[in-house]
Motif scaffolding. Structure first.
Motif, PDB file in Angstrom:
ATOM      1  N   ARG A  83      10.860  -1.671 -14.458  1.00  0.00           N
ATOM      2  CA  ARG A  83       9.567  -1.762 -14.957  1.00  0.00           C
ATOM      3  C   ARG A  83       8.828  -0.502 -14.608  1.00  0.00           C
ATOM      4  N   ILE A  84       9.077  -0.044 -13.244  1.00  0.00           N
ATOM      5  CA  ILE A  84       8.459   0.896 -12.645  1.00  0.00           C
ATOM      6  C   ILE A  84       8.972   2.404 -13.076  1.00  0.00           C
ATOM      7  N   ARG A  85       7.884   3.098 -13.618  1.00  0.00           N
ATOM      8  CA  ARG A  85       8.222   4.347 -14.039  1.00  0.00           C
ATOM      9  C   ARG A  85       7.422   5.454 -13.384  1.00  0.00           C
ATOM     10  N   PRO A  86       8.007   6.611 -13.596  1.00  0.00           N
ATOM     11  CA  PRO A  86       7.249   7.779 -12.940  1.00  0.00           C
ATOM     12  C   PRO A  86       5.909   8.083 -13.611  1.00  0.00           C
ATOM     13  N   GLY A  87       4.948   8.482 -12.922  1.00  0.00           N
ATOM     14  CA  GLY A  87       3.413   8.560 -13.306  1.00  0.00           C
ATOM     15  C   GLY A  87       2.643   7.461 -13.154  1.00  0.00           C
ATOM     16  N   MET A  88       3.208   6.303 -12.858  1.00  0.00           N
ATOM     17  CA  MET A  88       2.276   5.243 -12.688  1.00  0.00           C
ATOM     18  C   MET A  88       1.372   5.351 -11.354  1.00  0.00           C
ATOM     19  N   PHE A  89       0.215   4.650 -11.281  1.00  0.00           N
ATOM     20  CA  PHE A  89      -0.623   4.573 -10.315  1.00  0.00           C
ATOM     21  C   PHE A  89      -0.274   3.618  -9.415  1.00  0.00           C
ATOM     22  N   ALA A  90      -0.143   3.657  -8.230  1.00  0.00           N
ATOM     23  CA  ALA A  90      -0.043   2.445  -7.220  1.00  0.00           C
ATOM     24  C   ALA A  90      -0.949   2.537  -6.172  1.00  0.00           C
ATOM     25  N   ALA A  91      -1.465   1.145  -5.737  1.00  0.00           N
ATOM     26  CA  ALA A  91      -2.326   0.784  -4.812  1.00  0.00           C
ATOM     27  C   ALA A  91      -1.292   0.175  -3.521  1.00  0.00           C
ATOM     28  N   LEU A  92      -1.310   0.785  -2.507  1.00  0.00           N
ATOM     29  CA  LEU A  92      -0.574   0.653  -1.251  1.00  0.00           C
ATOM     30  C   LEU A  92      -1.558   0.101   0.030  1.00  0.00           C
ATOM     31  N   LYS A  93      -0.822  -1.014   0.671  1.00  0.00           N
ATOM     32  CA  LYS A  93      -1.366  -1.511   1.847  1.00  0.00           C
ATOM     33  C   LYS A  93      -0.317  -1.283   2.820  1.00  0.00           C
ATOM     34  N   ILE A  94      -0.398  -0.264   3.740  1.00  0.00           N
ATOM     35  CA  ILE A  94       0.576   0.113   4.915  1.00  0.00           C
ATOM     36  C   ILE A  94       0.328  -0.837   6.005  1.00  0.00           C
ATOM     37  N   ILE A  95       1.089  -1.607   6.546  1.00  0.00           N
ATOM     38  CA  ILE A  95       0.891  -2.638   7.804  1.00  0.00           C
ATOM     39  C   ILE A  95       0.984  -1.554   8.879  1.00  0.00           C
ATOM     40  N   THR A  96       0.075  -1.581   9.652  1.00  0.00           N
ATOM     41  CA  THR A  96       0.273  -0.568  10.790  1.00  0.00           C
ATOM     42  C   THR A  96       0.566  -1.400  12.160  1.00  0.00           C
ATOM     43  N   GLU A  97       0.192  -2.652  12.404  1.00  0.00           N
ATOM     44  CA  GLU A  97       0.312  -3.390  13.573  1.00  0.00           C
ATOM     45  C   GLU A  97       0.307  -4.930  13.079  1.00  0.00           C
ATOM     46  N   ARG A  98       1.092  -5.785  14.029  1.00  0.00           N
ATOM     47  CA  ARG A  98       0.763  -7.173  13.895  1.00  0.00           C
ATOM     48  C   ARG A  98       0.611  -7.707  15.442  1.00  0.00           C
ATOM     49  N   LYS A  99      -0.710  -8.434  15.552  1.00  0.00           N
ATOM     50  CA  LYS A  99      -0.798  -8.957  16.590  1.00  0.00           C
ATOM     51  C   LYS A  99      -0.704 -10.356  16.814  1.00  0.00           C
ATOM     52  N   TRP A 100      -0.133 -10.692  17.896  1.00  0.00           N
ATOM     53  CA  TRP A 100       0.190 -12.155  18.049  1.00  0.00           C
ATOM     54  C   TRP A 100      -0.537 -12.925  19.090  1.00  0.00           C
ATOM     55  N   GLY A 101      -0.835 -14.010  19.085  1.00  0.00           N
ATOM     56  CA  GLY A 101      -1.601 -14.796  20.217  1.00  0.00           C
ATOM     57  C   GLY A 101      -3.140 -14.473  20.565  1.00  0.00           C
ATOM     58  N   ILE A 102      -3.623 -13.621  19.561  1.00  0.00           N
ATOM     59  CA  ILE A 102      -5.057 -13.587  19.736  1.00  0.00           C
ATOM     60  C   ILE A 102      -6.079 -14.354  19.275  1.00  0.00           C
ATOM     61  N   VAL A 103      -7.168 -14.246  19.723  1.00  0.00           N
ATOM     62  CA  VAL A 103      -8.233 -15.280  19.239  1.00  0.00           C
ATOM     63  C   VAL A 103      -9.132 -14.673  18.130  1.00  0.00           C
ATOM     64  N   LYS A 104      -9.109 -15.182  17.026  1.00  0.00           N
ATOM     65  CA  LYS A 104      -9.733 -14.847  15.856  1.00  0.00           C
ATOM     66  C   LYS A 104     -10.698 -16.001  15.302  1.00  0.00           C
ATOM     67  N   ILE A 105     -11.582 -15.383  14.642  1.00  0.00           N
ATOM     68  CA  ILE A 105     -12.752 -16.242  13.998  1.00  0.00           C
ATOM     69  C   ILE A 105     -13.139 -15.545  12.779  1.00  0.00           C
TER      70      ILE A 105
END
Length: 345
Positions: A237-259
């Motif tokens: 289904r993916i064809r040349p010329g199509m527009f793509a939106a990307l999310k490049i994962i640069t880092e995964r942090k583990w054991g951090i406190v988040k709110i």
């Protein structure tokens, strides 16, 4: 004569009686007024009663009840936080080839159509090099690669030379997405980073890929670095010329406190949260502590707390705009804490 004397005596009696009556009805002058009699130097003045003032003073000295603030709370969580950058790109073919004839002449046959899948060395057209008085055998035109026909710029009867392409063939089984990364993010880029790709043609569907190529040069005009991403699985289904939106994962942090980011308050030139504490002396049994914190990275509506907060502590997420240190609060709602495992929307 005697009668006149009697009348005069009666009038005199009436006048004397009237004078005595007027003298007895003299008004009392209030003390302290202009006409009031003065007090002797050694005589103390009468003092007004102080009982009403004492009652008023006692009423003013009574402590007012503390103001109670209604708040919603949540909990700090120790878990995962995924850092990523968002980019836009275009789907391109890794290989595109224009096919040229070997001779000058007219196109006598076209054996392909746009969108056809062809194989290497397959004949796609015939060129008739005949001239007036000279007849030649038609020359076949073969494709040097296997792929899909994406363009045919000529038609039967066209006169062409060796410099005019007959068709364009692309390799759709080896697509890639080309995009550019701003200079400030170049330090986070490396080959193999995970990418989440979406297309407007397929809303809500995520395609997984990875970074396969980094340009060795930075474009001096745009101050950006070109990178290429390839999907992990081929999708027709993916064809040349199509527009793509990307999310490049640069880092995964583990054991951090988040709110949730809404918990953070920026005031008085500092950053802090309001931590709910038990206090039996408070009317509701709850008070808040204004706790300074050091925020880290913010991803979407999630915030990393580097210092100042422990997992499991209850913090205010709504209603903190008027709070101060030691304010009495009443919890009217609880918001579920962030999940331990992070996800990207």
């Amino acid at each position: 004569m005697k009668k006149r004397q009697n009348l005069l005596a009666a009038a005199a009696g009436i006048g004397l009686l009237t004078f005595l009556l007027l003298l007895g009805c003299k008004p009392q002058i209030p003390e302290g007024s202009a006409g009031a009699p003065k007090t002797s130097p050694g005589q103390p003045a009468s003092e007004p009663s102080s009982k009403p003032i004492e009652k008023a003073s006692a009423g003013m000295g009574k402590e007012e009840p503390s103001q109670v603030f209604a708040v919603n709370t949540t909990q700090a969580v120790a878990g995962e936080l995924i850092d990523y950058i968002e980019l836009n790109g275009d789907v391109l073919t890794k290989s595109t080839v224009d096919i040229y004839p070997d001779t000058f002449g007219k196109v006598s046959k076209l054996l392909i159509n746009v969108g056809d899948r062809i194989e290497k060395d397959q004949v796609i057209a015939e060129i008739d090099p005949s001239k007036p008085g000279m007849i030649f055998v038609p020359s076949p035109v073969k494709s040097p690669i296997a792929g899909t026909v994406s363009n045919i710029p000529v038609y039967v009867g066209s006169t062409i030379t060796q410099g005019i392409p007959i068709a364009r063939v692309t390799t759709t089984d080896n697509l890639e997405i080309r995009t550019e990364v701003a200079e400030r993010f170049i330090g986070k880029m490396r080959i193999g980073l995970e990418a989440l790709v979406s297309f407007e043609a397929f809303p809500g569907e995520i395609f997984r890929g990875s970074v396969t190529e980094l340009s060795p040069l930075v474009d001096p005009a745009s101050r950006s670095l070109e990178i290429k991403v390839r999907l992990n699985r081929l999708d027709p289904r993916i064809r040349p010329g199509m527009f793509a939106a990307l999310k490049i994962i640069t880092e995964r942090k583990w054991g951090i406190v988040k709110i949730p980011v809404d918990c953070l308050v920026r005031r008085y030139g500092g950053t802090f949260v309001f931590v709910v504490k038990d206090d039996p002396a408070a009317s509701t049994g709850k008070r808040v502590e204004r706790r300074p914190v050091t925020p880290g990275v913010q991803i979407d509506e999630k915030l990393e707390i580097v210092k100042g907060l422990r997992p499991g502590e209850v913090i205010v997420i709504m209603g903190q705009s008027l709070l101060e240190d030691n304010s009495v609060v009443r919890i009217v709602g609880e918001v579920p804490p962030l999940p331990v495992t992070d996800t990207i929307q």
